[in-house]
Design a protein around this motif. Structure first.
Motif, mmCIF file in Angstrom:
data_model
loop_
_atom_site.group_PDB
_atom_site.id
_atom_site.type_symbol
_atom_site.label_atom_id
_atom_site.label_comp_id
_atom_site.label_asym_id
_atom_site.label_seq_id
_atom_site.Cartn_x
_atom_site.Cartn_y
_atom_site.Cartn_z
ATOM 1 N N LEU A 40 56.380 -78.357 -18.388
ATOM 2 C CA LEU A 40 54.970 -78.736 -18.357
ATOM 3 C C LEU A 40 54.713 -79.963 -19.227
ATOM 4 O O LEU A 40 53.942 -80.851 -18.862
ATOM 5 C CB LEU A 40 54.096 -77.567 -18.828
ATOM 6 N N GLU A 41 55.381 -80.000 -20.354
ATOM 7 C CA GLU A 41 55.214 -81.129 -21.278
ATOM 8 C C GLU A 41 55.807 -82.411 -20.700
ATOM 9 O O GLU A 41 55.313 -83.511 -20.958
ATOM 10 C CB GLU A 41 55.878 -80.795 -22.610
ATOM 11 N N MET A 42 56.863 -82.288 -19.898
ATOM 12 C CA MET A 42 57.542 -83.459 -19.350
ATOM 13 C C MET A 42 56.850 -84.059 -18.131
ATOM 14 O O MET A 42 57.131 -85.202 -17.769
ATOM 15 C CB MET A 42 58.980 -83.081 -18.960
ATOM 16 N N CYS B 8 65.491 -80.177 -14.198
ATOM 17 C CA CYS B 8 66.818 -80.527 -14.711
ATOM 18 C C CYS B 8 66.737 -81.107 -16.128
ATOM 19 O O CYS B 8 67.542 -80.762 -17.000
ATOM 20 C CB CYS B 8 67.497 -81.528 -13.787
ATOM 21 N N ALA B 9 65.769 -81.979 -16.353
ATOM 22 C CA ALA B 9 65.666 -82.631 -17.662
ATOM 23 C C ALA B 9 65.372 -81.639 -18.772
ATOM 24 O O ALA B 9 65.753 -81.864 -19.929
ATOM 25 C CB ALA B 9 64.568 -83.697 -17.616
ATOM 26 N N SER B 10 64.740 -80.533 -18.444
ATOM 27 C CA SER B 10 64.405 -79.532 -19.456
ATOM 28 C C SER B 10 65.514 -78.510 -19.664
ATOM 29 O O SER B 10 65.401 -77.631 -20.517
ATOM 30 C CB SER B 10 63.130 -78.794 -19.042
ATOM 31 N N SER B 11 66.606 -78.640 -18.888
ATOM 32 C CA SER B 11 67.678 -77.634 -18.988
ATOM 33 C C SER B 11 69.052 -78.284 -19.073
ATOM 34 O O SER B 11 69.499 -78.686 -20.149
ATOM 35 C CB SER B 11 67.594 -76.666 -17.801
ATOM 36 N N ASN B 12 69.716 -78.449 -17.929
ATOM 37 C CA ASN B 12 71.102 -78.935 -17.942
ATOM 38 C C ASN B 12 71.221 -80.447 -17.984
ATOM 39 O O ASN B 12 72.294 -80.981 -18.240
ATOM 40 C CB ASN B 12 71.855 -78.383 -16.721
ATOM 41 N N GLY B 13 70.147 -81.152 -17.678
ATOM 42 C CA GLY B 13 70.174 -82.609 -17.748
ATOM 43 C C GLY B 13 70.822 -83.299 -16.566
ATOM 44 O O GLY B 13 70.962 -84.532 -16.559
#
Length: 436
Positions: free
Chosen positions: A253-255, A359-364
């Motif tokens: 949510l922040e991203m 993806c950016a909030s987890s594994n990238g």
């Protein structure tokens, strides 16, 4: 004539008739915060009868509560008589009102930052509730005894979270305590009013803090209680080093971009809502799994948003995004025809943003995101789904009877077209004859 100019002109008419008249509430607050006010409301010593006499043909819908809606130079202006409120039996509206003074009117409002008046001509700020200090210190504080304010009108519970979120104001300690102690009162409020406040929270650029405040105060229990189960719902650390499903969702949510649509914000909040009920532990692979959480999640999204009375179009798009968010991991293995169909849906651009923050909030991982961007450029020269070479009319002319098999035949020919193996109507008709 601007909205402010129209309101100023009406204030001048009221003042010349002998009535004290000020700008009130949100327009004063926003001006002091350097924001552009959306509406300019007036508060006055004139009674509704006085207002209607000065502005014939105005809307009397709120006259019982001292509110009249006037139309001036194409603008609708809300003019409210200074008042004090009686008891609130339903926890939403006063049973009665008594016309009063500016000071008494200011003290019956919700938060100090909303209790300010401004003289339309001079710009003088009239402050009976110490709201100027709270605007200067950027703090949200209930007027008077916080519990009394929330018990009068339970919608103020959500309004507190909304203002703290949209303005990025911390909530003063006693006000925050009262929020927690009175959160149960939100059940008195209709789903439509809850929805409207929640939409403003979830679409704010500070939406993560809004959700965290709803959880911290217990208000989420009366908005989307399913969110509570996300807290402590563990995920495979190799794929989600950030932590549990709730933490993952909050980071997403922040991203999101500041101007993310309502549908995308709702889909982001709810994309993993079915992970708790689908969580299993695979002993053979020693992994936590959530098989089918996308399908069940779409069903839960429809149920949740329907409960909150969201429009059908919002429900449809949000649920569709939730249903497809796991398919992004397979895009590089899709045949061209399937990939084009996948990319052709109206929500695809929003789904790309959902995938990016997922993806950016987890594994990238960015492989699939980059791949889809490259494919979008590759396919840009023509429509993803071009006009079909063959229609049902052609099948009928070939002697076929309309039925379920029509779609199967047309889809197969369209697939060949999307794959680039059929490039003209003549080739499509030849392929049809071959099929038959």
């Amino acid at each position: 004539m601007s909205n402010r100019e129209a309101a100023t002109a009406q204030a001048e008419i009221l003042t010349k008739a002998g009535h004290i008249t000020y700008f009130a509430g949100g327009c004063v607050r926003d001006k002091l915060l350097g924001l552009k006010p959306k509406d300019f409301d007036l508060a006055t010593s004139a009674t509704p009868k006085d207002v209607l006499k000065l502005f014939p043909g105005s809307n009397q819908v709120g006259a019982h509560f001292g509110v009249v809606i006037t139309k001036y130079a194409g603008h609708h202006i809300e003019i409210a008589t200074f008042r004090t409120d009686g008891s609130y039996a339903d926890g939403r509206r006063p049973d009665s009102v008594t016309f009063s003074t500016p000071e008494e009117d200011a003290h019956r409002r919700d938060f100090t930052i909303n209790g300010l008046f401004e003289h339309p001509e001079t710009g003088e700020i009239i402050d009976h509730v110490n709201g100027l200090a709270d605007i200067r210190d950027r703090v949200l504080r209930a007027i008077g005894t916080p519990s009394h304010r929330f018990q009068e009108d339970a919608l103020r519970l959500l309004r507190a979270v909304r203002f703290a979120t949209t303005l990025d104001f911390p909530i003063e300690t006693s006000t925050l305590t009262a929020l927690r102690e009175n959160s149960h009162l939100l059940h008195k409020i209709s789903p439509e009013r809850i929805r409207d406040e929640f939409s403003k929270i979830i679409t704010s650029r500070n939406r993560r803090r809004g959700i965290e405040l709803l959880v911290d105060t217990g208000l989420i229990q009366h908005v989307i209680p399913e969110v509570i189960a996300l807290i402590g719902c563990e995920q495979p650390p190799e794929w989600h080093p950030e932590g549990d499903v709730y933490t993952h969702t909050c980071i997403m949510l922040e991203m999101l971009e500041d101007d993310a649509s309502l549908e995308l914000c709702l889909a982001t909040l709810l994309h993993d809502i079915a992970k708790p009920p689908t969580q299993t532990f695979d002993e053979e692979s020693n992994r936590i799994r959530f098989n089918g959480h996308d399908t069940l999640g779409a069903e839960m999204t429809e149920e949740i948003l329907s409960r909150l009375k969201y429009p059908n179009a919002v429900i449809r798009d949000a649920a569709h995004m939730v249903s497809r968010h796991m398919q992004f991991m397979n895009v590089q293995q899709m045949r061209k025809a399937r990939l084009k169909r996948f990319m052709s849906v109206p929500t695809f651009e929003q789904e790309m943003e959902l995938h990016r923050v997922d993806c950016a909030s987890s594994n990238g991982f960015t492989d699939n995101y980059v791949f889809l961007h490259e494919k979008a450029e590759e396919f840009a020269a023509e429509p993803l789904i071009p006009p079909a070479w063959i229609s049902g009319k052609d099948l009928i002319q070939c002697g076929l009877t309309p039925g379920p098999g029509f779609k199967e035949i047309l889809d197969e020919i369209q697939t060949e077209q999307l794959e680039g193996r059929i490039t003209s109507r003549e080739e499509a008709l030849a392929y049809l004859k071959k099929l038959l």
